[in-house]
Design an enzyme around this catalytic site. Structure first.
Site, PDB file in Angstrom:
ATOM      1  CD  GLU A  68      -5.476   7.374   9.400  1.00  0.00           C
ATOM      2  OE1 GLU A  68      -5.005   8.454   9.806  1.00  0.00           O
ATOM      3  OE2 GLU A  68      -5.230   6.299   9.954  1.00  0.00           O
TER       4      GLU A  68
ATOM      5  NE  ARG B 132      -3.521   2.418   2.268  1.00  0.00           N
ATOM      6  CZ  ARG B 132      -3.561   3.338   3.223  1.00  0.00           C
ATOM      7  NH1 ARG B 132      -3.116   3.069   4.433  1.00  0.00           N
ATOM      8  NH2 ARG B 132      -4.099   4.510   2.996  1.00  0.00           N
TER       9      ARG B 132
ATOM     10  CD  GLU C  82      -2.070   3.911   7.846  1.00  0.00           C
ATOM     11  OE1 GLU C  82      -1.932   4.329   9.018  1.00  0.00           O
ATOM     12  OE2 GLU C  82      -2.137   4.650   6.856  1.00  0.00           O
TER      13      GLU C  82
ATOM     14  CG  ASN D   1      -5.672   3.303   7.952  1.00  0.00           C
ATOM     15  OD1 ASN D   1      -5.783   2.366   7.177  1.00  0.00           O
ATOM     16  ND2 ASN D   1      -5.166   4.466   7.603  1.00  0.00           N
TER      17      ASN D   1
ATOM     18  CG  HIS E 105      -1.425   8.841   3.072  1.00  0.00           C
ATOM     19  ND1 HIS E 105      -1.444   7.486   3.360  1.00  0.00           N
ATOM     20  CD2 HIS E 105      -1.190   9.447   4.261  1.00  0.00           C
ATOM     21  CE1 HIS E 105      -1.223   7.298   4.654  1.00  0.00           C
ATOM     22  NE2 HIS E 105      -1.054   8.470   5.226  1.00  0.00           N
TER      23      HIS E 105
ATOM     24  CE1 TYR F 297      -0.720   2.715  13.405  1.00  0.00           C
ATOM     25  CE2 TYR F 297      -2.690   3.726  12.475  1.00  0.00           C
ATOM     26  CZ  TYR F 297      -1.399   3.267  12.332  1.00  0.00           C
ATOM     27  OH  TYR F 297      -0.779   3.345  11.107  1.00  0.00           O
TER      28      TYR F 297
END
Ligand code: FCB
Length: 466
Positions: free
Chosen positions: A183, A94, A371, A308, A138, A310
């Site tokens: 995002e 990616r 991600e 994505n 991005h 985290y």
């Protein structure tokens, strides 16, 4: 199908100890990067200035005054980057396309020399048997468009659709899977609301206006890609977090639900269902400037949803938050799990819970984990090895949680570790190292970390001993 309620932890971890976790056949193992964070060559071959060039060149914006002018120098090191991917047995890569490399001023014809760089990268990936998996945006908006109002201006949606046409017309013959945005929630919030990312604006109404233009741009770009080549698969990489109440009160539980709508659905729901989540106590904010026909324009029946993720977010009821959501999040995660060097809590169940929540609320869409990763600064030892064992533990935990979500019915097709190699981490400069590869930023030299070797064995075996 068996969906678990979000928040439940599923099969107890201990029961899985020493079990072999195997992922679905054909599962993609990849890494993710972004143009501004790795390419460098910020003013070469006719590339225009981006908002990140302007922002990093403005004193006081970035830690230690660092910039992405050179970064990992990937613009000149395609072969070096490919060697890392081969060493890790990756099957998907990616990356993002830098808009100002293709249209220096954000409009007009495509620059062939800019397209050629991506052609060379894509062809090298295909030769290595690695799926090219590009993102159109991005975060590096051409500065010329920001000078005309950037994402707060509706015209930017039309410019973006034109850019999507150009890129897909040029590269659509060799790339099957595309992402529109990376995002949208983060680049609008950080760039227009909080101001710590480019373009550095701090205004609640501008933030809301930007979210709406981005949703319009998303629908337009989706149609642009499909008009160029109807057979291509199109998604977007959404930032997501498990939204959990900070306390036991009903008010916190309600606030967490509203925050879920903001963090995880503000861009997804308009695309898939043609509406905004009903989360503002005072109704849809006027600052959005919603006009007749907009809901239809935002629609984009995506072929897959990129996630994505985290950590989780702990949410409290509040009545003085910037947005007027009556909900507030304190930091990245809680303080029960291990804390990474970036201060983000390691909380693998967040991935499990979000994947299952999206699976059940959106009728089991095809998912890609686009991600997931962690920042630890472990550096080379005397023998040159980088023993980043906490990063291995991180990936073990999140992959085990993802596997549980797949067993419970989620249709997940791939996983992309953030990131292939240490790179320019936005406002943090080079201090936060998320890479599976160590980069010496003085020489550009790359060394695969122990986590990279471990991840390579997971990719080769399509699973691991948990
Ligand atoms: C995500 C961004 C990515 C990187 C990681 C750490 O929010 O998409 O570019 O900065 O965080």
């Amino acid at each position: 199908m068996l969906f678990q309620a979000p928040g439940s932890t599923g099969t107890p971890r201990r029961a899985l100890r020493m079990a072999r976790l195997v992922f679905p056949t054909g599962f993609h193992w990849g890494t993710a990067t972004a143009s501004y964070q790795i390419e460098g060559a910020w003013n070469e071959d006719g590339k225009g200035e981006s908002i990140w060039d302007r922002f990093t060149h403005t004193p006081g914006r970035i830690k230690k005054g660092q910039t992405g002018d050179v970064a990992c120098d990937s613009y000149h090191r395609i072969e070096d980057d490919l060697a890392l991917m081969r060493a890790m047995n990756l099957t998907s890569y990616r990356f993002s396309i830098g808009w100002p490399r293709i249209q220096p001023l954000g409009e007009g014809p495509a620059l062939e020399i800019g397209l050629d760089y991506y052609r060379r990268l894509i062809d090298a990936l295909l030769d290595a048997g690695i799926r090219p998996f590009p993102t159109l945006y991005h975060w590096d908006l051409p500065q010329a468009l920001e000078d005309r109002g950037g994402w707060t201006q509706r015209d930017t949606a039309a410019r973006f659709a034109e850019y999507a046409h150009l890129v897909v017309r040029a590269l659509g013959d060799r790339v099957e899977d595309w992402m529109i945005f990376n995002e949208p929630g983060i680049f609008t919030t950080m760039g227009y609301g909080i101001g710590i990312h480019a373009p550095g604006r701090r205004d609640r109404d501008e933030l809301l206006a930007a979210t709406h233009v981005v949703n319009l741009a998303h629908g337009e770009a989706f149609r642009a890609i499909k008009e160029e080549r109807g057979e291509l698969r199109v998604g977007t990489a959404y930032s997501m977090q498990a939204s959990e109440p900070a306390g036991d009160s009903e008010a916190d539980a309600d606030a967490a639900e509203r925050m879920h709508g903001w963090l995880n659905e503000w861009f997804l729901k308009p695309a898939l269902q043609g509406t905004y989540p009903d989360i503002f106590p005072g109704g849809l904010p006027e600052a959005l400037d919603l006009r007749e026909g907009d809901l239809e324009r935002m629609r984009a029946p995506l072929d897959f949803v990129g996630i994505n993720l985290y950590s989780r977010g702990l949410i409290r009821a509040a009545n003085d938050d910037l947005l007027g959501l009556d909900a507030q999040m304190t930091g990245m995660g809680g303080r029960e799990g291990p804390i990474t060097d970036f201060g983000w809590e390691v909380w693998p169940d967040a991935l499990h819970d979000v994947v299952l929540r999206i699976t059940s609320d959106y009728d089991r869409p095809v998912l890609e984990i686009t991600e997931n990763g962690c920042s630890y600064a472990d550096s080379p030892g005397a023998d040159g090895k980088i023993r980043d064992l906490r990063r291995i533990e991180f990936f073990r935990g999140y992959l085990e949680a993802l596997h549980r979500a797949i067993e419970a019915g989620a249709d997940v097709r791939g996983y992309h570790a953030w990131t292939l190699m240490d790179n320019f981490e936005w406002a943090e400069g080079f201090e936060q190292r998320f890479g599976l590869t160590w980069v010496d930023f003085d020489t550009g030299e790359r060394t695969v970390k122990e986590s990279g070797h471990w991840y390579g064995s997971v990719a080769a075996n399509n699973g691991f001993e948990a």
